[in-house]
Design an enzyme around this catalytic site. Sequence first.
Site, mmCIF file in Angstrom:
data_model
loop_
_atom_site.group_PDB
_atom_site.id
_atom_site.type_symbol
_atom_site.label_atom_id
_atom_site.label_comp_id
_atom_site.label_asym_id
_atom_site.label_seq_id
_atom_site.Cartn_x
_atom_site.Cartn_y
_atom_site.Cartn_z
ATOM 1 N N TYR A 313 -17.334 -23.901 9.364
ATOM 2 C CA TYR A 313 -16.399 -25.109 9.165
ATOM 3 C C TYR A 313 -17.314 -25.966 8.400
ATOM 4 C CZ TYR A 313 -13.970 -29.658 10.069
ATOM 5 O OH TYR A 313 -13.335 -30.602 9.943
ATOM 6 N N CYS A 314 -16.944 -26.602 7.239
ATOM 7 C CA CYS A 314 -17.445 -27.571 6.305
ATOM 8 C C CYS A 314 -18.917 -27.322 6.167
ATOM 9 C CB CYS A 314 -17.460 -28.800 7.346
ATOM 10 S SG CYS A 314 -18.124 -30.439 6.206
#
Length: 605
Positions: A313-314
């Site tokens: 994520y990210c």
Amino acid sequence: MESFSFQKLFFGITKANQKIVSNYLGNFSGYNHDSRDIALTYLRFFSKFSINPTEISKVQNLSFQYFIKQQEIWKNIFNESITEDGQKEFLPIDKRFAAEEWSTIPHFNFIKQNYLLTERYIMKILDDIISSEERRQKIKFYTRHFIYLFSPSNFLFTNPEALKLAYKTKGESLWIGFNNFLNDLEKGRITQVDESAFEIGENIAASPGGVIYENELIQLIQYSPTTKKVYDTPLLIVPPWINKYYIFDLQAKNSVVKYLTDQGITVFIISWRNPMPGMGNLTFDNYVQEGVLEAINVTKKICDVKKINTLGYCIGGTLLSVAASILKIQKKDVIKSITFLASMIDFTDIGPMGDVIHSALFRKIERGEILTDGVLHGHDMESAFNLIRAKDLVWHYVVNNYLMGLQPKAFDVMYWTNDNTNLPSKMYLFYLKEMISANNLRKKNALVICDTRIDIGVIDVPVIVVAFKKDYISPPETVFTTTELVSGSVEFILGESGHVMGVVSPPSKKKYGHYLHGKLGNGFDEWEKTAEFSEKSWWLTWVERLKQQSGIEIAATKELGNYEYTLIETAPGKYVREKCNGCLNMVNENKNLQIKKRQLLEFNN
């Protein structure tokens, strides 16, 4: 409520002034460089504008249009033909002015519409007369913040809501607001959430599990199964190291972890260390080797499988892409599938994030102006990202907390947003320069990490790329380019909402839908035109794809870890409880102790 007294007011004002002056003197060098950068930006703008007759003519024409529109607003504000909804609105309603008093009281209506008209006029000038895109974005960023500052909603005597509440409460709201302001000054940041409503491990980050591996950089958490049977291929989640991992494990009703375990998925997640002062020499290589690669190896061994599924994520997805490239180049076929969730590999267009990440920030870090013993304070990054959406994340709370004396609500996502981690300067500078600025990650063999030349093109496992329509951190157009960089089968999913709220999208919520099945290979616009919309949560589509890569079902065991990696402590572990201020206060206390010892030694001598 604490009773009002002029003595308390006087001491409060004195304390506030002392704190403001102390903060200014302590950060004078940084403020000086910021002020100089702002001044030079506007100087270049006005210098170019003032010697160009064509640009001057454009501004004159826009000014003429502005004054005509202003007269129309003034004329219609006091027109007798008032509808049930109030005076005629010439401009779109801004949620800062949503209260009915802004429309039904004529002079407040004029103040509001005149402000919005002026805002539009100023930004139109910048759009029309600045040629360089980089220069335009920079000056628009600064100008936007000046405009937000002078919004009539920010001042008591031009805010009808605040005046009405002050009258209704006989001034109590103003006194509470003043005390809220003092408390935030002491804390060093604006309060955005009721922090007392949540406790890590109790009503947030509370899914059952245990820490089964740790080193100086990570704790690896394995979650207990909630079903009698589980798929034999586990999922390892790599969260960003700029926030804590529990965006995936908020409360039971919106926990990604709980949803996955309820589907029979064995979940592992990395809990990053909150770097202490002195850990500034940690490199990007450390985060890859001791972080992701080590976690992949341990997860594989505990589940006794040859391959595992992964999600990043990210920034965690950026890190995962590097690790996956290294493993492929080293001929280690241990990843079965990858999900890149709101992650960027190509940094050609980073959207509004470019307003706060630029060369001036690099120089500040290199000069050590915003560092404590080699570590960047997590709250500095929080403040930077708040500036990207200052209207919602700064001024909204200024008005609510200070002018109206309201207390922030208990909101688990905002609690997570405020729970930052510090960043080692060496690692962060590498990321900023090599990936965001030079965009070297998307270039074949342009980066050497862990003694390996990185090539994202060698990633040939099934990949799912998930982006969000309103993502201001990882713009969906930029996230989409990952589909063009990897070489295996790939699917793109576009969820509604933004970078954080898009992630927290349980099927039971039925608030945000998603787009899928668009045509790949011809860019984001073509994919979006050909995509189908589903009202359901993207979780459903993604988990369906994940199960296809998760192998066969086997009997679940309640025991965590194995003979080699035994239970260290129950989830959520100790690393997630470490706070930015707590880490940095330790070094400050040590410094103060050393100063006192030196003073005592000098006195005795």
